[in-house]
Design a protein around this motif. Structure first.
Motif, PDB file in Angstrom:
ATOM      1  N   TYR A  44     147.910  56.784 -15.014  1.00  0.00           N
ATOM      2  CA  TYR A  44     147.987  56.324 -13.634  1.00  0.00           C
ATOM      3  C   TYR A  44     149.157  57.003 -12.928  1.00  0.00           C
ATOM      4  N   CYS A  45     149.157  56.900 -11.614  1.00  0.00           N
ATOM      5  CA  CYS A  45     150.341  57.271 -10.855  1.00  0.00           C
ATOM      6  C   CYS A  45     150.519  56.232  -9.759  1.00  0.00           C
ATOM      7  N   VAL A  46     151.728  56.120  -9.284  1.00  0.00           N
ATOM      8  CA  VAL A  46     152.067  55.171  -8.228  1.00  0.00           C
ATOM      9  C   VAL A  46     152.239  55.955  -6.932  1.00  0.00           C
ATOM     10  N   LEU A  47     151.610  55.470  -5.897  1.00  0.00           N
ATOM     11  CA  LEU A  47     151.659  56.102  -4.589  1.00  0.00           C
ATOM     12  C   LEU A  47     152.338  55.143  -3.623  1.00  0.00           C
ATOM     13  N   LEU A  48     153.458  55.587  -3.039  1.00  0.00           N
ATOM     14  CA  LEU A  48     154.241  54.725  -2.157  1.00  0.00           C
ATOM     15  C   LEU A  48     154.465  55.378  -0.799  1.00  0.00           C
ATOM     16  N   ASP A  49     154.610  54.534   0.224  1.00  0.00           N
ATOM     17  CA  ASP A  49     155.052  55.016   1.522  1.00  0.00           C
ATOM     18  C   ASP A  49     156.520  55.412   1.417  1.00  0.00           C
ATOM     19  N   ASN A  50     156.980  56.186   2.377  1.00  0.00           N
ATOM     20  CA  ASN A  50     158.375  56.623   2.405  1.00  0.00           C
ATOM     21  C   ASN A  50     159.279  55.689   3.193  1.00  0.00           C
ATOM     22  N   SER A  74     154.985  60.051  -3.225  1.00  0.00           N
ATOM     23  CA  SER A  74     154.965  59.459  -1.890  1.00  0.00           C
ATOM     24  C   SER A  74     153.762  59.987  -1.133  1.00  0.00           C
ATOM     25  N   VAL A  75     153.394  59.292  -0.073  1.00  0.00           N
ATOM     26  CA  VAL A  75     152.204  59.697   0.677  1.00  0.00           C
ATOM     27  C   VAL A  75     152.356  61.055   1.333  1.00  0.00           C
ATOM     28  N   ALA A  76     153.598  61.502   1.542  1.00  0.00           N
ATOM     29  CA  ALA A  76     153.823  62.798   2.185  1.00  0.00           C
ATOM     30  C   ALA A  76     155.188  63.341   1.801  1.00  0.00           C
ATOM     31  N   LYS A  77     155.338  64.630   1.976  1.00  0.00           N
ATOM     32  CA  LYS A  77     156.628  65.276   1.715  1.00  0.00           C
ATOM     33  C   LYS A  77     157.675  64.858   2.746  1.00  0.00           C
ATOM     34  N   ASN A  78     157.234  64.559   3.959  1.00  0.00           N
ATOM     35  CA  ASN A  78     158.152  64.123   5.009  1.00  0.00           C
ATOM     36  C   ASN A  78     158.779  62.801   4.606  1.00  0.00           C
ATOM     37  N   ASP A  79     160.089  62.750   4.615  1.00  0.00           N
ATOM     38  CA  ASP A  79     160.852  61.606   4.132  1.00  0.00           C
ATOM     39  C   ASP A  79     160.631  60.330   4.937  1.00  0.00           C
ATOM     40  N   LYS A  80     160.061  60.432   6.121  1.00  0.00           N
ATOM     41  CA  LYS A  80     159.884  59.257   6.968  1.00  0.00           C
ATOM     42  C   LYS A  80     158.425  58.814   7.086  1.00  0.00           C
ATOM     43  N   TYR A  81     157.503  59.566   6.538  1.00  0.00           N
ATOM     44  CA  TYR A  81     156.081  59.282   6.722  1.00  0.00           C
ATOM     45  C   TYR A  81     155.594  58.093   5.899  1.00  0.00           C
ATOM     46  N   GLU A  82     154.705  57.360   6.528  1.00  0.00           N
ATOM     47  CA  GLU A  82     153.931  56.324   5.861  1.00  0.00           C
ATOM     48  C   GLU A  82     152.479  56.752   5.946  1.00  0.00           C
ATOM     49  N   ILE A  83     151.592  56.040   5.314  1.00  0.00           N
ATOM     50  CA  ILE A  83     150.198  56.477   5.201  1.00  0.00           C
ATOM     51  C   ILE A  83     149.579  56.756   6.575  1.00  0.00           C
TER      52      ILE A  83
END
Length: 162
Positions: A44-50, A74-83
């Motif tokens: 498995y892997c865990v996917l989190l918002d930033n 994380s959902v994106a490389k951008n440190d502030k992004y959410e899904i």
């Protein structure tokens, strides 16, 4: 969960092996699910918002399970992004909000949703998009930004799992 399933179907993305997404209904519940995955010996892997909660949960997971024992992204490389920020604003307005809102040019979608005067339910917005994709798949034409962001996320997940 609903955004991921909708976009996998809409983009016809094929993982190398079977992949399932488990909705946790918030970052705070991820640790319980990880404990179950560990106990069952699953890949498995865990996917989190930033956002701050996602970052805190990531730290908690690393502390409890060890950095080398758990796959977290994380959902994106951008440190502030959410899904929600993976969507081009125009796509989010058209397909999630049905075109009836105004997001400022300098504002991320996730920032707009969290404004104190807004009462949006993130899970309900995601489910609305999922249902739209299920019913009107051929009528949904997403911008390249949205497509590329989700493809990149799915490729990152695939890289972690296989």
């Amino acid at each position: 969960y609903f955004y991921f399933v909708a976009m996998i179907n809409h983009l016809s993305f094929n993982f190398e092996n079977e992949v399932h997404f488990i909705p946790c209904m918030g970052a705070d519940k991820v640790t319980l699910i990880v404990s179950l995955m560990e106990g069952w010996g699953l890949n498995y892997c865990v996917l989190l918002d930033n956002e701050s909660k996602g970052k805190r949960v990531k730290g908690d997971l690393i502390e409890r399970f060890g950095y080398t024992d758990i796959k977290i992204t994380s959902v994106a490389k951008n440190d502030k992004y959410e899904i929600e920020d993976l969507f081009d604003k125009r796509d989010f307005k058209k397909y999630v909000f049905d075109g009836e809102i105004g997001i400022a040019e300098d504002q991320r979608v996730s920032q707009f949703i969290k404004q104190k005067d807004n009462t949006f339910d993130k899970a309900l917005l995601a489910r609305t998009f999922f249902e739209l994709i299920q019913k009107n798949h051929d009528d949904v034409t997403l911008k390249e930004k949205t497509i590329n962001n989700f493809k990149q996320l799915f490729e990152d997940i695939q890289g972690l799992l296989f």
